[in-house]
Design a protein around this motif. Structure first.
Motif, PDB file in Angstrom:
ATOM      1  N   HIS A   1     111.236  83.441  72.357  1.00 46.29           N
ATOM      2  CA  HIS A   1     111.227  84.533  73.317  1.00 46.29           C
ATOM      3  C   HIS A   1     112.214  85.609  72.864  1.00 46.29           C
ATOM      4  CE1 HIS A   1     109.188  81.759  76.155  1.00 46.29           C
ATOM      5  NE2 HIS A   1     110.006  80.864  75.634  1.00 46.29           N
ATOM      6  N   PRO A   2     111.884  86.865  73.078  1.00 45.90           N
ATOM      7  CA  PRO A   2     112.830  87.941  72.719  1.00 45.90           C
ATOM      8  C   PRO A   2     114.140  87.855  73.493  1.00 45.90           C
ATOM      9  CG  PRO A   2     110.623  88.824  73.068  1.00 45.90           C
ATOM     10  CD  PRO A   2     110.602  87.407  73.555  1.00 45.90           C
ATOM     11  N   SER A   3     114.077  87.312  74.717  1.00 46.02           N
ATOM     12  CA  SER A   3     115.256  87.174  75.572  1.00 46.02           C
ATOM     13  C   SER A   3     115.204  85.821  76.279  1.00 46.02           C
ATOM     14  CB  SER A   3     115.301  88.293  76.626  1.00 46.02           C
ATOM     15  OG  SER A   3     115.449  89.557  76.024  1.00 46.02           O
ATOM     16  N   PRO A   4     116.349  85.353  76.795  1.00 44.10           N
ATOM     17  CA  PRO A   4     116.345  84.076  77.522  1.00 44.10           C
ATOM     18  C   PRO A   4     115.393  84.107  78.715  1.00 44.10           C
ATOM     19  CG  PRO A   4     118.585  84.749  77.003  1.00 44.10           C
ATOM     20  CD  PRO A   4     117.705  85.913  76.670  1.00 44.10           C
ATOM     21  N   THR A   5     114.726  83.008  78.961  1.00 43.82           N
ATOM     22  CA  THR A   5     113.865  82.889  80.137  1.00 43.82           C
ATOM     23  C   THR A   5     114.496  81.997  81.202  1.00 43.82           C
ATOM     24  OG1 THR A   5     112.680  81.006  79.157  1.00 43.82           O
ATOM     25  CG2 THR A   5     111.782  83.217  78.747  1.00 43.82           C
ATOM     26  N   ARG A   6     115.722  81.548  80.930  1.00 45.80           N
ATOM     27  CA  ARG A   6     116.453  80.721  81.889  1.00 45.80           C
ATOM     28  C   ARG A   6     117.945  80.959  81.681  1.00 45.80           C
ATOM     29  NH1 ARG A   6     113.906  75.170  80.555  1.00 45.80           N
ATOM     30  NH2 ARG A   6     115.458  74.395  82.036  1.00 45.80           N
ATOM     31  N   SER A   7     118.739  80.562  82.640  1.00 42.87           N
ATOM     32  CA  SER A   7     120.182  80.766  82.562  1.00 42.87           C
ATOM     33  C   SER A   7     120.826  79.745  81.631  1.00 42.87           C
ATOM     34  CB  SER A   7     120.819  80.637  83.952  1.00 42.87           C
ATOM     35  OG  SER A   7     122.228  80.553  83.852  1.00 42.87           O
ATOM     36  N   ALA A   8     121.586  80.236  80.643  1.00 44.06           N
ATOM     37  CA  ALA A   8     122.273  79.336  79.719  1.00 44.06           C
ATOM     38  C   ALA A   8     123.383  78.548  80.411  1.00 44.06           C
ATOM     39  CB  ALA A   8     122.855  80.134  78.554  1.00 44.06           C
ATOM     40  N   ILE A   9     123.797  78.990  81.596  1.00 45.42           N
ATOM     41  CA  ILE A   9     124.867  78.323  82.339  1.00 45.42           C
ATOM     42  C   ILE A   9     124.298  77.427  83.445  1.00 45.42           C
ATOM     43  CG2 ILE A   9     126.901  78.652  83.802  1.00 45.42           C
ATOM     44  CD1 ILE A   9     127.371  79.402  80.908  1.00 45.42           C
ATOM     45  N   PHE A  10     123.386  77.962  84.254  1.00 42.81           N
ATOM     46  CA  PHE A  10     122.950  77.256  85.452  1.00 42.81           C
ATOM     47  C   PHE A  10     121.596  76.563  85.314  1.00 42.81           C
ATOM     48  CE2 PHE A  10     125.673  80.802  86.937  1.00 42.81           C
ATOM     49  CZ  PHE A  10     126.709  80.036  87.459  1.00 42.81           C
ATOM     50  N   ASN A  11     120.862  76.873  84.247  1.00 40.57           N
ATOM     51  CA  ASN A  11     119.541  76.259  84.072  1.00 40.57           C
ATOM     52  C   ASN A  11     119.242  76.164  82.578  1.00 40.57           C
ATOM     53  OD1 ASN A  11     116.971  75.207  84.660  1.00 40.57           O
ATOM     54  ND2 ASN A  11     116.055  77.254  84.684  1.00 40.57           N
ATOM     55  N   ALA A  12     120.159  75.582  81.843  1.00 35.98           N
ATOM     56  CA  ALA A  12     120.058  75.583  80.388  1.00 35.98           C
ATOM     57  C   ALA A  12     118.857  74.791  79.891  1.00 35.98           C
ATOM     58  CB  ALA A  12     121.337  75.003  79.786  1.00 35.98           C
ATOM     59  N   GLY A  13     118.258  75.293  78.818  1.00 38.94           N
ATOM     60  CA  GLY A  13     117.192  74.569  78.151  1.00 38.94           C
ATOM     61  C   GLY A  13     117.754  73.772  76.981  1.00 38.94           C
ATOM     62  N   GLU A  14     116.859  73.163  76.217  1.00 40.99           N
ATOM     63  CA  GLU A  14     117.273  72.399  75.042  1.00 40.99           C
ATOM     64  C   GLU A  14     116.617  72.976  73.798  1.00 40.99           C
ATOM     65  OE1 GLU A  14     116.440  68.269  75.602  1.00 40.99           O
ATOM     66  OE2 GLU A  14     118.189  67.967  76.896  1.00 40.99           O
ATOM     67  N   SER A  15     117.338  72.894  72.693  1.00 40.35           N
ATOM     68  CA  SER A  15     116.828  73.329  71.390  1.00 40.35           C
ATOM     69  C   SER A  15     117.276  72.289  70.371  1.00 40.35           C
ATOM     70  CB  SER A  15     117.397  74.699  71.010  1.00 40.35           C
ATOM     71  OG  SER A  15     117.263  75.639  72.058  1.00 40.35           O
ATOM     72  N   SER A  16     116.336  71.528  69.827  1.00 39.83           N
ATOM     73  CA  SER A  16     116.744  70.530  68.844  1.00 39.83           C
ATOM     74  C   SER A  16     117.156  71.224  67.549  1.00 39.83           C
ATOM     75  CB  SER A  16     115.617  69.538  68.575  1.00 39.83           C
ATOM     76  OG  SER A  16     114.555  70.146  67.865  1.00 39.83           O
ATOM     77  N   ARG A  17     118.130  70.645  66.899  1.00 43.21           N
ATOM     78  CA  ARG A  17     118.628  71.235  65.653  1.00 43.21           C
ATOM     79  C   ARG A  17     117.528  71.333  64.596  1.00 43.21           C
ATOM     80  NH1 ARG A  17     123.123  68.510  67.715  1.00 43.21           N
ATOM     81  NH2 ARG A  17     125.034  69.790  67.706  1.00 43.21           N
ATOM     82  N   ILE A  18     116.655  70.331  64.556  1.00 43.18           N
ATOM     83  CA  ILE A  18     115.603  70.359  63.543  1.00 43.18           C
ATOM     84  C   ILE A  18     114.581  71.454  63.837  1.00 43.18           C
ATOM     85  CG2 ILE A  18     114.049  68.644  64.589  1.00 43.18           C
ATOM     86  CD1 ILE A  18     113.718  67.540  61.677  1.00 43.18           C
TER      87      ILE A  18
END
Length: 243
Positions: A196-213
């Motif tokens: 996504h060009p910008s976050p679609t969720r809050s990095a503080i209150f609704n963080a998503g996950e991104s695997s390193r791989i």
């Protein structure tokens, strides 16, 4: 056709090792800067398309940095701060920013006939100020605290801002992408992920996950594939795993 060469900073880190593997799987040459090769798997160290430079980025001279970047079509930085008290509050506090600045100076000094691709791994907690991304009042307050109390957050902001403002979208020497994963996780294989060009969720209150791989896969895809690069160059894409 000559095979591309990519310089990887932070190649012995958790994401850096995976990026090196992903690049080698795409038949690219990799020049990796590591403090100690002992952290790399033996099978990786013996790969014929991998060359290692054992040094600390902070200790390398400007002439050495220019030599490291020379002949590379791309540079990828997976540098970050260790999640220990010393890593968070100790020196160098501007590790990522200073490495970014020095890579850019080296690429400009080498004056390649084609722009050097620079991919910077960053964080979803850092806003792209070119897009005026909306942030809640509560998150904005927390970000102010992080910026002033947690040096790595400010370091990530400054590194990305250097590419946005000092290099910009029209540099003849450097094209760039800032990759913003959310909460980093470990996974054995590449899985589905969204960009996504910008976050679609809050990095503080609704963080998503991104695997390193997944992060390593996307960074390698941009470096190896011209269409993927042209889609995202000059931007700060956010990567989330698909649940």
């Amino acid at each position: 056709m000559q095979t591309m060469t990519t310089l990887v900073l932070g190649a012995s880190g958790a994401t850096g090792i995976l990026l090196v593997e992903q690049l080698l799987q795409r038949d690219l040459h990799v020049r990796a800067i590591v403090r100690s090769s002992a952290k790399l798997p033996q099978t990786l160290m013996e790969h014929p398309r991998l060359s290692l430079i054992e040094t600390s980025i902070a200790d390398a001279t400007d002439a050495e940095m220019t030599r490291f970047v020379d002949g590379c079509d791309a540079v990828a930085s997976c540098l970050g701060h260790n999640l220990t008290l010393k890593g968070i509050f100790g020196r160098p506090r501007r590790l990522v920013t200073e490495a970014t600045q020095r890579v850019c100076l080296a690429a400009q000094a080498n004056a390649s006939s084609t722009p050097t691709k620079f991919v910077l791994m960053n964080t979803a907690g850092n806003s792209n100020r070119d897009l005026n991304e909306p942030i809640s009042w509560a998150q904005r307050c927390i970000m102010v605290l992080l910026r002033n109390m947690v040096p790595p957050h400010r370091d990530n902001e400054m590194a990305a801002d250097h590419l946005r403002t000092a290099i910009g979208p029209t540099s003849p020497s450097i094209e760039w992408v800032v990759v913003r994963p959310d909460t980093l996780t470990n996974a054995p294989t590449v899985t589905q992920y969204t960009l996504h060009p910008s976050p679609t969720r809050s990095a503080i209150f609704n963080a998503g996950e991104s695997s390193r791989i997944n992060v390593a896969h996307f960074m390698a895809e941009m470096i190896a594939d011209a269409d993927t690069w042209n889609r995202w160059k000059g931007q700060m894409p956010v990567l989330y795993n698909v649940a």
